[in-house]
Motif scaffolding. Sequence first.
Motif, PDB file in Angstrom:
ATOM      1  N   PRO A  76     -81.932 -17.579  38.692  1.00 16.11           N
ATOM      2  CA  PRO A  76     -82.300 -17.706  37.314  1.00 16.11           C
ATOM      3  C   PRO A  76     -81.153 -16.430  36.709  1.00 16.11           C
ATOM      4  CG  PRO A  76     -84.269 -17.834  38.273  1.00 16.11           C
ATOM      5  CD  PRO A  76     -83.325 -17.719  39.421  1.00 16.11           C
ATOM      6  N   VAL A  77     -80.744 -16.748  35.575  1.00 21.01           N
ATOM      7  CA  VAL A  77     -79.901 -15.810  34.909  1.00 21.01           C
ATOM      8  C   VAL A  77     -80.200 -15.941  33.347  1.00 21.01           C
ATOM      9  CG1 VAL A  77     -77.857 -17.168  34.675  1.00 21.01           C
ATOM     10  CG2 VAL A  77     -77.308 -14.814  34.714  1.00 21.01           C
ATOM     11  N   TYR A  78     -80.094 -14.979  32.489  1.00 20.91           N
ATOM     12  CA  TYR A  78     -80.190 -15.088  31.192  1.00 20.91           C
ATOM     13  C   TYR A  78     -79.244 -16.205  30.483  1.00 20.91           C
ATOM     14  CZ  TYR A  78     -81.707 -14.656  26.506  1.00 20.91           C
ATOM     15  OH  TYR A  78     -82.232 -14.932  25.094  1.00 20.91           O
ATOM     16  N   MET A  79     -79.762 -17.162  29.841  1.00 20.42           N
ATOM     17  CA  MET A  79     -78.796 -17.980  29.038  1.00 20.42           C
ATOM     18  C   MET A  79     -79.472 -18.242  27.729  1.00 20.42           C
ATOM     19  SD  MET A  79     -78.337 -20.724  32.298  1.00 20.42           S
ATOM     20  CE  MET A  79     -77.364 -21.903  31.216  1.00 20.42           C
ATOM     21  N   PHE A  80     -78.502 -18.644  26.924  1.00 24.24           N
ATOM     22  CA  PHE A  80     -79.121 -19.144  25.598  1.00 24.24           C
ATOM     23  C   PHE A  80     -78.086 -20.450  25.175  1.00 24.24           C
ATOM     24  CE2 PHE A  80     -75.833 -16.038  23.988  1.00 24.24           C
ATOM     25  CZ  PHE A  80     -75.391 -16.673  22.867  1.00 24.24           C
ATOM     26  N   SER A  81     -78.821 -21.108  24.074  1.00 22.77           N
ATOM     27  CA  SER A  81     -77.918 -22.071  23.306  1.00 22.77           C
ATOM     28  C   SER A  81     -78.424 -21.782  21.690  1.00 22.77           C
ATOM     29  CB  SER A  81     -78.486 -23.580  23.683  1.00 22.77           C
ATOM     30  OG  SER A  81     -77.833 -23.877  24.967  1.00 22.77           O
ATOM     31  N   TYR A  82     -77.666 -21.984  20.827  1.00 17.95           N
ATOM     32  CA  TYR A  82     -77.915 -21.607  19.385  1.00 17.95           C
ATOM     33  C   TYR A  82     -76.977 -22.739  18.485  1.00 17.95           C
ATOM     34  CZ  TYR A  82     -77.387 -19.241  14.973  1.00 17.95           C
ATOM     35  OH  TYR A  82     -77.364 -18.880  13.385  1.00 17.95           O
ATOM     36  N   VAL A  83     -77.778 -23.210  17.633  1.00 15.04           N
ATOM     37  CA  VAL A  83     -77.149 -24.006  16.573  1.00 15.04           C
ATOM     38  C   VAL A  83     -77.821 -23.633  15.156  1.00 15.04           C
ATOM     39  CG1 VAL A  83     -78.874 -26.026  16.558  1.00 15.04           C
ATOM     40  CG2 VAL A  83     -76.490 -26.099  15.955  1.00 15.04           C
ATOM     41  N   SER A  84     -76.950 -23.803  14.189  1.00 18.64           N
ATOM     42  CA  SER A  84     -77.225 -23.433  12.672  1.00 18.64           C
ATOM     43  C   SER A  84     -76.177 -24.105  11.726  1.00 18.64           C
ATOM     44  CB  SER A  84     -77.103 -21.580  12.582  1.00 18.64           C
ATOM     45  OG  SER A  84     -77.192 -21.412  11.151  1.00 18.64           O
ATOM     46  N   VAL A  85     -77.073 -24.525  10.720  1.00 18.53           N
ATOM     47  CA  VAL A  85     -76.337 -25.124   9.388  1.00 18.53           C
ATOM     48  C   VAL A  85     -76.705 -24.269   8.222  1.00 18.53           C
ATOM     49  CG1 VAL A  85     -76.200 -27.224   7.998  1.00 18.53           C
ATOM     50  CG2 VAL A  85     -76.711 -27.396  10.599  1.00 18.53           C
ATOM     51  N   SER A  86     -75.551 -23.372   7.957  1.00 22.95           N
ATOM     52  CA  SER A  86     -75.641 -22.297   6.952  1.00 22.95           C
ATOM     53  C   SER A  86     -76.050 -23.083   5.565  1.00 22.95           C
ATOM     54  CB  SER A  86     -74.254 -21.481   6.776  1.00 22.95           C
ATOM     55  OG  SER A  86     -73.966 -20.933   7.874  1.00 22.95           O
ATOM     56  N   ALA A  87     -75.520 -24.174   5.247  1.00 24.84           N
ATOM     57  CA  ALA A  87     -75.839 -24.731   4.081  1.00 24.84           C
ATOM     58  C   ALA A  87     -77.212 -25.152   3.803  1.00 24.84           C
ATOM     59  CB  ALA A  87     -74.990 -26.100   4.050  1.00 24.84           C
ATOM     60  N   THR A  88     -78.111 -25.203   4.568  1.00 25.78           N
ATOM     61  CA  THR A  88     -79.491 -25.425   4.748  1.00 25.78           C
ATOM     62  C   THR A  88     -80.267 -24.309   5.453  1.00 25.78           C
ATOM     63  OG1 THR A  88     -79.623 -26.664   6.953  1.00 25.78           O
ATOM     64  CG2 THR A  88     -79.040 -27.971   5.126  1.00 25.78           C
ATOM     65  N   GLY A  89     -79.636 -23.629   5.837  1.00 25.29           N
ATOM     66  CA  GLY A  89     -80.338 -22.393   6.538  1.00 25.29           C
ATOM     67  C   GLY A  89     -81.255 -22.911   7.932  1.00 25.29           C
ATOM     68  N   GLU A  90     -81.253 -24.036   8.452  1.00 29.43           N
ATOM     69  CA  GLU A  90     -81.822 -24.327   9.495  1.00 29.43           C
ATOM     70  C   GLU A  90     -80.961 -23.851  10.703  1.00 29.43           C
ATOM     71  OE1 GLU A  90     -83.092 -28.565  11.645  1.00 29.43           O
ATOM     72  OE2 GLU A  90     -81.831 -28.760   9.859  1.00 29.43           O
ATOM     73  N   ALA A  91     -81.702 -23.260  11.657  1.00 31.83           N
ATOM     74  CA  ALA A  91     -81.261 -22.750  12.829  1.00 31.83           C
ATOM     75  C   ALA A  91     -82.238 -22.885  13.917  1.00 31.83           C
ATOM     76  CB  ALA A  91     -80.883 -21.261  12.628  1.00 31.83           C
ATOM     77  N   GLN A  92     -81.936 -22.925  15.164  1.00 32.84           N
ATOM     78  CA  GLN A  92     -82.541 -23.017  16.349  1.00 32.84           C
ATOM     79  C   GLN A  92     -81.965 -22.219  17.663  1.00 32.84           C
ATOM     80  OE1 GLN A  92     -83.844 -26.912  18.488  1.00 32.84           O
ATOM     81  NE2 GLN A  92     -85.862 -26.912  17.017  1.00 32.84           N
TER      82      GLN A  92
END
Length: 166
Positions: free
Chosen positions: A78-94
């Motif tokens: 195991p190694v630290y990993m990440f995934s990110y997505v954001s839509v600036s127009a709506t403020g939605e991010a995960q």
Amino acid sequence: MAALATLAAASSATVLAQPAAAAPAAASAQAAYNGACGSGYSVVNSADIGKQGTVYLTYNSRNGQNCVVTIRKTSGAPVYMFSYVSVSATGEAQYDGDYYYSYAGPVYAYGRGLCVDWAGGIGNQETWTYASNCGALSATRVTKDGDTTARSEVAEPSASRTGVAR
């Protein structure tokens, strides 16, 4: 003795010829997309994360959802990993980040017709893409490798689909 010399010469010729024929054209960090986002999602963009793997941006045209998954080229401890997505127009991010064996994510955000920011990281290497997949000709990509950061403009695969509703 002559037969032995002939056999040795033939063997060395074969040994020398095999690596040249079998050598890969170039070492790639590309890790194959694993379908983690689910059915109906197609890869619309990707970026290498150093030599460790790939972050994929996928899109589902039926529901307008974008999905991001980060995949290691080779599974291991195991190694630290990440995934990110954001839509600036709506403020939605995960965001999904933790110690994983092979992939991080999936993370989702609605983005039909909107620009998307997306990223992935493995260990101390990260790739961030801003204002992507909205019909623009280019997006901004930031790559980080330890203490080194590079910023560049990258051609957008969605630019050829400008005017087509996503």
